[in-house]
Design a protein around this motif. Structure first.
Motif, PDB file in Angstrom:
ATOM      1  N   VAL A  34       0.854  -1.189   0.000  1.00 48.32           N
ATOM      2  CA  VAL A  34       0.000   0.000   0.000  1.00 48.32           C
ATOM      3  C   VAL A  34       0.886   1.234   0.000  1.00 48.32           C
ATOM      4  O   VAL A  34       1.575   1.510   0.975  1.00 48.32           O
ATOM      5  CB  VAL A  34      -0.943   0.029   1.225  1.00 48.32           C
ATOM      6  N   GLU A  35       0.875   1.967  -1.110  1.00 49.70           N
ATOM      7  CA  GLU A  35       1.623   3.218  -1.222  1.00 49.70           C
ATOM      8  C   GLU A  35       0.695   4.307  -1.761  1.00 49.70           C
ATOM      9  O   GLU A  35       1.078   5.098  -2.615  1.00 49.70           O
ATOM     10  CB  GLU A  35       2.843   3.044  -2.124  1.00 49.70           C
ATOM     11  N   VAL A  36      -0.545   4.294  -1.279  1.00 50.93           N
ATOM     12  CA  VAL A  36      -1.537   5.308  -1.637  1.00 50.93           C
ATOM     13  C   VAL A  36      -2.218   5.772  -0.357  1.00 50.93           C
ATOM     14  O   VAL A  36      -2.189   5.070   0.656  1.00 50.93           O
ATOM     15  CB  VAL A  36      -2.605   4.753  -2.616  1.00 50.93           C
ATOM     16  N   PRO A  37      -2.848   6.942  -0.385  1.00 52.60           N
ATOM     17  CA  PRO A  37      -3.615   7.380   0.784  1.00 52.60           C
ATOM     18  C   PRO A  37      -4.751   6.396   1.095  1.00 52.60           C
ATOM     19  O   PRO A  37      -5.238   5.679   0.209  1.00 52.60           O
ATOM     20  CB  PRO A  37      -4.174   8.740   0.350  1.00 52.60           C
ATOM     21  N   VAL A  38      -5.182   6.384   2.345  1.00 46.86           N
ATOM     22  CA  VAL A  38      -6.221   5.459   2.802  1.00 46.86           C
ATOM     23  C   VAL A  38      -7.499   5.603   1.974  1.00 46.86           C
ATOM     24  O   VAL A  38      -8.128   4.606   1.618  1.00 46.86           O
ATOM     25  CB  VAL A  38      -6.516   5.676   4.309  1.00 46.86           C
ATOM     26  N   ALA A  39      -7.893   6.813   1.647  1.00 50.34           N
ATOM     27  CA  ALA A  39      -9.123   7.026   0.874  1.00 50.34           C
ATOM     28  C   ALA A  39      -9.036   6.365  -0.497  1.00 50.34           C
ATOM     29  O   ALA A  39     -10.014   5.783  -0.981  1.00 50.34           O
ATOM     30  CB  ALA A  39      -9.401   8.518   0.725  1.00 50.34           C
ATOM     31  N   ILE A  40      -7.867   6.430  -1.130  1.00 49.07           N
ATOM     32  CA  ILE A  40      -7.691   5.801  -2.442  1.00 49.07           C
ATOM     33  C   ILE A  40      -7.682   4.280  -2.296  1.00 49.07           C
ATOM     34  O   ILE A  40      -8.271   3.563  -3.101  1.00 49.07           O
ATOM     35  CB  ILE A  40      -6.415   6.314  -3.133  1.00 49.07           C
ATOM     36  N   LYS A  41      -7.051   3.787  -1.262  1.00 50.01           N
ATOM     37  CA  LYS A  41      -7.048   2.341  -1.000  1.00 50.01           C
ATOM     38  C   LYS A  41      -8.473   1.838  -0.825  1.00 50.01           C
ATOM     39  O   LYS A  41      -8.885   0.855  -1.447  1.00 50.01           O
ATOM     40  CB  LYS A  41      -6.229   2.005   0.235  1.00 50.01           C
ATOM     41  N   ASP A  42      -9.241   2.524   0.003  1.00 46.22           N
ATOM     42  CA  ASP A  42     -10.621   2.118   0.247  1.00 46.22           C
ATOM     43  C   ASP A  42     -11.453   2.171  -1.034  1.00 46.22           C
ATOM     44  O   ASP A  42     -12.230   1.257  -1.321  1.00 46.22           O
ATOM     45  CB  ASP A  42     -11.256   3.002   1.322  1.00 46.22           C
ATOM     46  N   ALA A  43     -11.278   3.230  -1.811  1.00 43.31           N
ATOM     47  CA  ALA A  43     -12.017   3.368  -3.071  1.00 43.31           C
ATOM     48  C   ALA A  43     -11.654   2.249  -4.041  1.00 43.31           C
ATOM     49  O   ALA A  43     -12.520   1.710  -4.732  1.00 43.31           O
ATOM     50  CB  ALA A  43     -11.746   4.731  -3.697  1.00 43.31           C
ATOM     51  N   ALA A  44     -10.382   1.881  -4.096  1.00 38.61           N
ATOM     52  CA  ALA A  44      -9.936   0.820  -4.997  1.00 38.61           C
ATOM     53  C   ALA A  44     -10.528  -0.526  -4.612  1.00 38.61           C
ATOM     54  O   ALA A  44     -10.971  -1.290  -5.477  1.00 38.61           O
ATOM     55  CB  ALA A  44      -8.410   0.748  -5.008  1.00 38.61           C
TER      56      ALA A  44
END
Length: 117
Positions: A34-44
């Motif tokens: 995980v090398e993205v912000p939490v919001a982007i991780k959740d959206a993905a």
């Protein structure tokens, strides 16, 4: 930031037009990188889960995720979905996500700078 692989059941809260709505992912999630912000991780994770419900082929799931991320975050996103594949990629330092939903692995990354992050 590297987060070691971990398995969890996901109940994600997404803000949609100033109201919070909980969405439950129907598949087992395992985060590998995980090398993205939490919001982007959740959206993905939510987008991948929905795409897997909608499409029967991994190529169509990957295409849907790529288009979703291109529109939502800008930049040039790439997505690979499947159970068996190798990769060697160049990505922005804060734009890589590698996770697993049940048996399908999902690799999504941006090769240039996302303009809307």
């Amino acid at each position: 930031r590297y987060i070691p692989a971990r398995i969890f059941s996901a109940t994600l809260t997404m803000a949609e037009e100033s109201t919070s709505e909980e969405k439950v992912v129907s598949r087992k999630v395992c985060l590998h990188r995980v090398e993205v912000p939490v919001a982007i991780k959740d959206a993905a994770i939510l987008a991948a889960d929905a795409a897997m419900d909608k499409y029967s082929t991994e190529k169509d799931v990957a295409t849907d995720l790529k288009r979703t991320f291109d529109v939502a975050y800008g930049g040039t996103w790439h997505c690979v979905v499947g159970a068996n594949y190798g990769s060697s990629i160049t990505h922005q330092t804060t734009s890589l996500l590698f996770f697993q939903l049940d048996q399908a692995h999902v690799l999504i990354f941006c090769s240039d700078t996302p303009s809307k992050c």
